[in-house]
Design a protein around this motif. Structure first.
Motif, mmCIF file in Angstrom:
data_model
loop_
_atom_site.group_PDB
_atom_site.id
_atom_site.type_symbol
_atom_site.label_atom_id
_atom_site.label_comp_id
_atom_site.label_asym_id
_atom_site.label_seq_id
_atom_site.Cartn_x
_atom_site.Cartn_y
_atom_site.Cartn_z
ATOM 1 N N ILE A 117 0.706 -1.238 0.046
ATOM 2 C CA ILE A 117 0.037 0.146 0.030
ATOM 3 C C ILE A 117 1.127 1.129 -0.070
ATOM 4 C CG2 ILE A 117 -2.014 1.227 1.181
ATOM 5 C CD1 ILE A 117 -2.531 -1.639 2.611
ATOM 6 N N PHE A 134 -4.635 0.213 5.296
ATOM 7 C CA PHE A 134 -3.872 -0.937 5.725
ATOM 8 C C PHE A 134 -4.595 -1.661 7.038
ATOM 9 C CE2 PHE A 134 -1.009 -1.884 9.634
ATOM 10 C CZ PHE A 134 -0.298 -2.939 9.024
ATOM 11 N N ARG A 135 -5.284 -0.786 7.835
ATOM 12 C CA ARG A 135 -5.839 -1.376 8.918
ATOM 13 C C ARG A 135 -7.212 -1.836 8.572
ATOM 14 N NH1 ARG A 135 -3.596 3.234 10.892
ATOM 15 N NH2 ARG A 135 -4.905 4.876 9.898
ATOM 16 N N GLN A 138 -6.383 -5.422 7.564
ATOM 17 C CA GLN A 138 -6.137 -6.109 8.842
ATOM 18 C C GLN A 138 -7.357 -6.703 9.508
ATOM 19 O OE1 GLN A 138 -3.623 -3.239 11.214
ATOM 20 N NE2 GLN A 138 -2.010 -4.712 11.261
ATOM 21 N N GLU A 150 3.006 -7.158 9.691
ATOM 22 C CA GLU A 150 3.737 -5.988 8.808
ATOM 23 C C GLU A 150 5.027 -6.295 8.150
ATOM 24 O OE1 GLU A 150 5.324 -1.850 10.276
ATOM 25 O OE2 GLU A 150 3.396 -2.129 10.965
ATOM 26 N N ALA A 153 7.740 -0.991 6.329
ATOM 27 C CA ALA A 153 6.823 0.156 6.273
ATOM 28 C C ALA A 153 7.589 1.458 6.345
ATOM 29 C CB ALA A 153 6.134 0.276 7.601
ATOM 30 N N TYR A 161 1.258 6.613 6.400
ATOM 31 C CA TYR A 161 2.545 5.758 5.884
ATOM 32 C C TYR A 161 2.678 6.168 4.241
ATOM 33 C CZ TYR A 161 1.961 2.605 9.531
ATOM 34 O OH TYR A 161 1.818 1.951 10.976
ATOM 35 N N ILE A 164 3.536 0.957 3.052
ATOM 36 C CA ILE A 164 3.467 -0.216 3.773
ATOM 37 C C ILE A 164 3.121 -1.468 3.382
ATOM 38 C CG2 ILE A 164 1.128 0.283 4.694
ATOM 39 C CD1 ILE A 164 2.100 -0.375 7.623
ATOM 40 N N SER A 165 3.835 -2.659 3.625
ATOM 41 C CA SER A 165 3.422 -3.807 3.192
ATOM 42 C C SER A 165 2.958 -4.840 4.217
ATOM 43 C CB SER A 165 4.610 -4.580 2.608
ATOM 44 O OG SER A 165 5.096 -3.661 1.280
ATOM 45 N N LEU A 166 1.845 -5.603 3.855
ATOM 46 C CA LEU A 166 1.062 -6.545 4.962
ATOM 47 C C LEU A 166 1.245 -7.849 4.295
ATOM 48 C CD1 LEU A 166 -1.112 -6.704 7.234
ATOM 49 C CD2 LEU A 166 -2.770 -6.055 5.632
#
Length: 365
Positions: A117, A134-135, A138, A150, A153, A161, A164-166
């Motif tokens: 993201i 991101f959230r 999650q 995570e 980031a 951010y 960020i990678s998840l």
């Protein structure tokens, strides 16, 4: 409702099955192990489709006959109509099974997934929006019993951010999230806006099926590994050792950095996982050039006019522009309730692949 092309295909598939059965009964094929094995594999492909098609036709015909009888027998009308409804429900379920048999799932659907993201157009507000997405993912993962991690980031100084990678781990996580790739546009009044004006910002999402070391081997002489000191938002130092890792893949120029772990080894391991996922995606793109879902088409340029989905806070509305679906439940979507969107996209994709499959069969006749 089932399109007329189904009715055209079912007799054809029946004929193909009958031909395979004749082949397998012939002395010439029975004496040739290779031809017999080939015929056996073809029958194993055809039989589940034909069997389900026959059951679908029978359920549909039973429903029609029950409705016709209900019109002529008032004493049994209610019972016959109830039976017809049951058969229509059965036919609908069988039709869905047929589509699944005609269009097999993508072999990558079972994989874990890495989502990247990035804040795009909109400055600080875009970074905040990237954090919101991101959230959201999650929470979606939590709802489905998937584990999240995570990966990579770069926090901004405003609580969001720049990227960020998840990682989402759990069988089928890629299959559920694969259609989330693209530009996500948000329309809302930022907290820093004193005059109450609506701003438009975007963040890009790329969805990568995770590959293991066996599938994507990265040779040591193909990468440069740099270590540096981790830092928090605004350059704040978060530790006093060179634990952050930056990996550059020399053949492609891909760069991955990871600094959220205190251990250099853990950061290096995460960075290699992200690199392998990106390399695997590049290989898929080379094999499937032009197919929707490529990473390049997913992220576009990140401009405000490039979008797959719009989130309008003032109207509590979410619109997915690929399927024309609008939900008046933005608040619930941000809590991870994105299933109506992902299911609509999966249904559309399956329908398009079905049409393509049928067209391909017709072209081969």
């Amino acid at each position: 409702m089932t399109s007329p092309v189904w009715r055209d295909r079912i007799p054809e598939l029946e004929g193909q099955l009958a031909e395979v059965d004749r082949e397998m009964a012939s002395p010439q094929v029975l004496s040739d192990h290779r031809r017999l094995a080939d015929a056996g594999r073809r029958r194993a492909e055809l039989w589940p489709i034909v069997k389900t098609a026959r059951a679908w036709l029978a359920a549909r015909d039973d429903a029609r006959e029950a409705k016709e009888l209900a019109d002529t027998d008032p004493d049994l009308r209610d019972e016959l109509l109830e039976w017809a409804e049951e058969k229509l429900t059965e036919a609908a379920q069988l039709e869905e099974q047929l589509e699944g048999l005609m269009v097999p799932p993508d072999p990558d659907d079972h994989r874990d997934v890495i989502m990247e993201i990035r804040a795009a157009a909109g400055g600080d507000e875009a970074a905040i929006w990237a954090g919101d997405l991101f959230r959201m993912y999650q929470k979606f993962a939590d709802r489905h019993g998937f584990r999240t991690e995570e990966m990579e980031a770069s926090a901004s100084g405003v609580g969001g951010y720049s990227k960020i990678s998840l990682a989402v781990k759990g069988r089928g996580s890629y299959g559920r999230l694969r259609y989330e790739g693209g530009v996500h546009r948000v329309q809302r009044v930022p907290k820093t806006e004193s005059q109450g004006r609506v701003h438009t910002s975007t963040a890009t999402v790329a969805v990568l099926p995770e590959a293991d070391e066996v599938e994507v081997e990265v040779s040591p002489d193909e990468v440069r590994v740099d270590v540096f000191r981790s830092s928090g938002p605004g350059g704040q130092s978060v530790n006093t050792t060179d634990s952050a890792v930056r990996i550059t893949h020399l053949p492609t120029g891909l760069v991955v950095s990871c600094q959220d772990q205190k251990s250099q080894f853990q950061n290096k391991e995460k960075a290699f996982r992200v690199l392998r996922a990106r390399l695997y995606r590049l290989e898929l793109e080379r094999r499937q050039e032009g197919i929707a879902g490529e990473r390049r088409s997913q992220v576009g340029g990140g401009g405000r006019s490039e979008k797959i989905r719009t989130y309008n806070f003032r109207e509590n509305r979410v619109t997915d522009h690929r399927v024309g679906l609008t939900l008046k439940s933005l608040d619930r979507v941000l809590e991870g309730e994105i299933d109506p969107l992902t299911q609509a996209l999966a249904t559309q994709d399956r329908s398009e692949r079905l049409v393509s499959s049928l067209a391909g069969h017709s072209g081969n006749d």
